[in-house]
Design a protein around this motif. Structure first.
Motif, PDB file in Angstrom:
ATOM      1  N   UNK A   1       5.439  16.429   8.541  1.00  0.00           N
ATOM      2  CA  UNK A   1       6.325  15.940   9.587  1.00  0.00           C
ATOM      3  C   UNK A   1       6.885  14.555   9.288  1.00  0.00           C
ATOM      4  N   UNK A   2       6.565  14.028   8.103  1.00  0.00           N
ATOM      5  CA  UNK A   2       7.074  12.719   7.709  1.00  0.00           C
ATOM      6  C   UNK A   2       6.165  11.567   8.062  1.00  0.00           C
ATOM      7  N   UNK A   3       5.095  11.790   8.804  1.00  0.00           N
ATOM      8  CA  UNK A   3       4.177  10.712   9.178  1.00  0.00           C
ATOM      9  C   UNK A   3       3.346  10.275   7.970  1.00  0.00           C
ATOM     10  N   UNK A   4       2.842   9.058   8.056  1.00  0.00           N
ATOM     11  CA  UNK A   4       2.077   8.474   6.958  1.00  0.00           C
ATOM     12  C   UNK A   4       0.746   7.957   7.488  1.00  0.00           C
ATOM     13  N   UNK A   5      -0.263   8.813   7.536  1.00  0.00           N
ATOM     14  CA  UNK A   5      -1.534   8.411   8.146  1.00  0.00           C
ATOM     15  C   UNK A   5      -2.254   7.305   7.395  1.00  0.00           C
ATOM     16  N   UNK A   6      -1.883   7.056   6.139  1.00  0.00           N
ATOM     17  CA  UNK A   6      -2.543   5.993   5.371  1.00  0.00           C
ATOM     18  C   UNK A   6      -2.207   4.608   5.909  1.00  0.00           C
ATOM     19  N   UNK A   7      -1.149   4.501   6.672  1.00  0.00           N
ATOM     20  CA  UNK A   7      -0.692   3.185   7.108  1.00  0.00           C
ATOM     21  C   UNK A   7      -1.788   2.414   7.831  1.00  0.00           C
ATOM     22  N   UNK A   8      -2.537   3.099   8.679  1.00  0.00           N
ATOM     23  CA  UNK A   8      -3.620   2.445   9.437  1.00  0.00           C
ATOM     24  C   UNK A   8      -4.879   3.299   9.421  1.00  0.00           C
TER      25      UNK A   8
ATOM     26  N   UNK B   1       0.825  -1.202   0.000  1.00  0.00           N
ATOM     27  CA  UNK B   1       0.000   0.000   0.000  1.00  0.00           C
ATOM     28  C   UNK B   1       0.861   1.253   0.000  1.00  0.00           C
ATOM     29  N   UNK B   2       0.335   2.292  -0.638  1.00  0.00           N
ATOM     30  CA  UNK B   2       0.999   3.587  -0.620  1.00  0.00           C
ATOM     31  C   UNK B   2      -0.035   4.676  -0.388  1.00  0.00           C
TER      32      UNK B   2
END
Length: 286
Positions: free
Chosen positions: A148-155, A141-142
């Motif tokens: 800030x570098x965070x990736x809210x799509x992860x969960x 998944x992308x």
């Protein structure tokens, strides 16, 4: 040497697998390319890494194009028995046609890991379709990256619908989590996902890209130690890691020793990253 302790014949050698090969088609009519640039917010890659000229690779690094016809020859020459064919997002985005066609044509050699948009409502259904039609091995998944570098799509709530499909079918969830400061900040979310979906094998690309030059633990600090307790979390050690360590004058064998001691040899696998990283396939295997 006694007869009962003879060296094994060539045909009895251990099987050898490549966990991370980006296939790229020569045929650009059937498989048109749709290249994309790295996001401005993405952590910068130094010269000498992923084919960027400069560094210790020199001004003209070799970047082989792994069309499946050549990949099959290279694998045979280097005694590589099988490979995970990972979608090349920077060339094909979310069009997984070539990866799926290649794994369909050579199912005993290639297992497909597709790339899909974590926030697309169609993604869970697409995964089900790929499982039914292509015997899909895994999903990568992308999504977007915050300043800030965070990736809210992860969960995210939408992404969790795809995680539920992966849990139902026991798929691999292959994650590349690039963030400011390496992948360490994403560890809490990965631990939560590993426990929420125990039948999903979570594979973290490039050792989750720790900051190799930071301290005696090479960036594999107490944050990464939390992942060692999750038995459904696995790691790939790839040419990207080797490039980064070479450019930073960090001994790769010591990083790998640290990772094996932390996670266990049965939770780490080599991947060439052919199609992205520099060097010939022979060099990567060696």
């Amino acid at each position: 040497m006694t007869q009962d302790k003879q060296a094994p014949a060539a045909g009895n050698r251990p099987l050898f697998f490549d966990s991370h090969a980006h296939l790229v088609a020569d045929d650009q009519v059937r498989y048109p390319r749709n290249p994309m640039k790295r996001a401005a917010s993405a952590p910068p890659r130094p010269p000498g890494v992923i084919g960027i000229p400069g560094g210790k690779h020199g001004p003209n690094p070799i970047n082989e194009v792994p069309d499946v016809s050549r990949m099959l020859v290279w694998m045979k020459e280097e005694n590589v028995d099988g490979a995970v064919a990972v979608q090349k997002r920077m060339i094909y985005r979310y069009d997984n046609s070539y990866i799926l066609d290649s794994s369909d044509a050579y199912p005993d050699i290639f297992s497909a890991v597709v790339i899909l948009d974590a926030e697309d409502p169609a993604t869970p259904g697409t995964v089900r379709s790929y499982i039914e039609k292509h015997g899909l091995a895994g999903v990568r998944l992308f999504g977007g990256r915050e300043p800030d570098g965070s990736m809210p799509w992860l969960n995210s709530p939408q992404a969790l619908k795809t995680w539920e499909v992966a849990e139902e079918f026991g798929l691999v969830m292959d994650l590349e989590v690039l963030a400011v400061g390496g992948g360490g900040p994403s560890v809490p979310a990965i631990v939560e996902l590993a426990r929420r979906y125990p039948h999903v094998r979570i594979v973290l690309d490039h050792l989750l890209e720790p900051e190799a030059a930071s301290g005696a633990d090479f960036g594999l600090d107490e944050r990464f130690e939390k992942l060692a307790h999750e038995k459904n979390v696995y790691f790939k050690f790839t040419s990207i890691n080797l490039d980064e360590y070479r450019e930073a004058d960090v001994p790769a064998e010591k990083v790998l020793r640290r990772a094996v001691d932390m996670f266990g040899a049965d939770h780490i696998m080599w991947g060439s990253d052919i199609g992205t990283s520099s060097g010939t396939y022979k060099e990567m295997v060696q």
